[in-house]
Design an enzyme around this catalytic site. Structure first.
Site, PDB file in Angstrom:
ATOM      1  N   ASP A  80       0.896  -1.480   0.063  1.00 53.47           N
ATOM      2  CA  ASP A  80       0.356   0.530  -0.162  1.00 53.47           C
ATOM      3  C   ASP A  80       0.446   1.026  -0.718  1.00 53.47           C
ATOM      4  OD1 ASP A  80       0.903  -0.692   2.109  1.00 53.47           O
ATOM      5  OD2 ASP A  80      -0.718   0.059   3.697  1.00 53.47           O
ATOM      6  N   GLU A 138      -1.000  -2.092   5.430  1.00 53.00           N
ATOM      7  CA  GLU A 138       0.343  -2.355   6.389  1.00 53.00           C
ATOM      8  C   GLU A 138      -0.510  -1.067   6.858  1.00 53.00           C
ATOM      9  OE1 GLU A 138       3.088  -1.316   8.692  1.00 53.00           O
ATOM     10  OE2 GLU A 138       2.939  -0.013   6.529  1.00 53.00           O
TER      11      GLU A 138
END
Length: 391
Positions: A80, A138
């Site tokens: 991400d 994350e």
């Protein structure tokens, strides 16, 4: 350095793919196109894959003779990006306004894909089952928990995670035996007061003032309520309150984080934040609501796996380039969630070569030395094969 030949030959592939991911970053939980591209690459390698949640991807690499009790190794990369407007003037600058790969997750993704490409060539001779874990979310501490709910976690022999580090020159590796990263808990404190005219404060309950007292009060958690030898962070990064200059605010909201390196201290400081906020609000006649969310546990590497990886990295970059038990970081990573239920280790791979690649993580000009992609890919491969890269 002694990066294996197969990885060196992939350099153009790694660089091109990393720049593609960098151009099109996606926020936590919204990595739809990123997941599709990962799946496309795995399909071209002949590696079967499944989705975890909406945007997480697991690739499964095993030979036809694999049995249930075959040793299983997990290689993890996060995928991400962040809510940052990129300021770099490069051809691969983010094309998604307000979103940027400012932490190196594009590089992590590509390093694992490069490792997968090489490992797929060894498929027939693999002695282990390899789980390629491309983890979403994350940055908000949500992805690891989704993966831990899948069927691929029992039994797991060991896991490895990699993070690039702009605070280390390319070729340097940091491996901690034990505590590496702090925990991360998010908190929101909502103070509920009563409005009135600012000229008659006795008629109201000033939530803004009370919130300010809470900000000051909880600084004592780190300064006076914990052992100075136990590093902790109690920080408030956001506070908002009030509607006009001449109105006593009836509401104040504080948002912050606590961080610690062990579970006991983590619990203690979270309880202290809650108690101080409640006590101060009560003293001024206000109501208060305190919300906590766990983003990541303390990241504590398993010593035997960390030592194994340190030896592997010494073969790749040279023993003198491997830092064992260097400085810990108060940054958090939800890789810690895996380490609570399986053996493994998390390492930092240096990615700084010049001024352009030395900006701190989460900076709008963050970038990677792309030579570091080769080192990270080889680290993943060598962790599985257990051989020297020059063999």
């Amino acid at each position: 350095m002694a990066v294996r030949k197969e990885v060196i030959e992939l350099k153009a592939y790694l660089v091109e793919l990393r720049r593609n991911f960098h151009r099109y970053p996606e926020l936590s939980g919204k990595e739809y196109q990123t997941a599709l591209r990962i799946e496309k690459e795995l399909e071209e390698m002949g590696i079967p894959h499944i989705r975890v949640g909406e945007t997480g991807v697991i690739g499964i690499l095993e030979n036809d003779s694999c049995e249930e009790e075959t040793q299983t190794i997990i290689l993890r990369a996060d995928i991400d990006a962040l809510s940052i407007e990129e300021q770099n003037k490069v051809a691969y600058k983010s094309q998604n306004p307000g979103v940027m790969h400012a932490c190196g997750h594009d590089g992590h993704t590509v390093a694992l894909l490069g490792a997968a490409k090489v490992l797929s060539q060894y498929k027939a001779n693999l002695k282990q089952r390899v789980i390629l874990l491309f983890q979403q979310a994350e940055e908000i501490g949500a992805g690891a928990k989704q993966f831990l709910g899948t069927k691929y976690w029992k039994p797991i022999d060991k896991i490895m995670g990699i993070h690039f580090a702009s605070f280390l020159p390319t070729g340097k590796i940091l491996v901690q035996t034990g505590e590496s990263n702090a925990s991360c808990d998010y908190f929101k404190i909502i103070v509920k007061g009563r409005s009135c005219h600012v000229s008659k404060p006795q008629d109201g309950i000033d939530a803004l003032y009370i919130g300010s007292q809470i900000v000051v009060g909880i600084q004592a958690v780190a300064a006076r309520m914990t052992n100075p030898l136990d590093p902790v962070v109690v920080g408030i990064g956001k506070m908002y309150s009030g509607t006009n200059y001449n109105i006593v605010a009836n509401r104040a909201v504080l948002e912050g984080t606590t961080r610690a390196f062990n579970h006991t201290v983590r619990s203690k400081i979270n309880e202290a934040v809650m108690e101080i906020a409640i006590s101060i609000a009560r003293a001024y006649g206000a109501e208060v609501e305190v919300q906590f969310e766990s983003y990541a546990a303390p990241l504590i590497n398993h010593c035997d796996v960390a030592k194994e990886i340190a030896g592997i990295m010494g073969q790749i970059v040279g023993k003198q380039q491997v830092i064992v038990n260097g400085p810990k970081t108060m940054m958090a990573d939800d890789f810690a969630e895996y380490l609570q239920v399986m053996k493994g280790s998390y390492i930092f791979v240096g990615s700084s070569h010049n001024e352009a690649t030395s900006y701190p993580h989460h900076h709008e000009q963050f970038d990677l030395d792309e030579e570091a992609l080769l080192i990270a890919a080889d680290a993943y491969i060598s962790f599985v094969l257990g051989d020297a890269p020059w063999s």
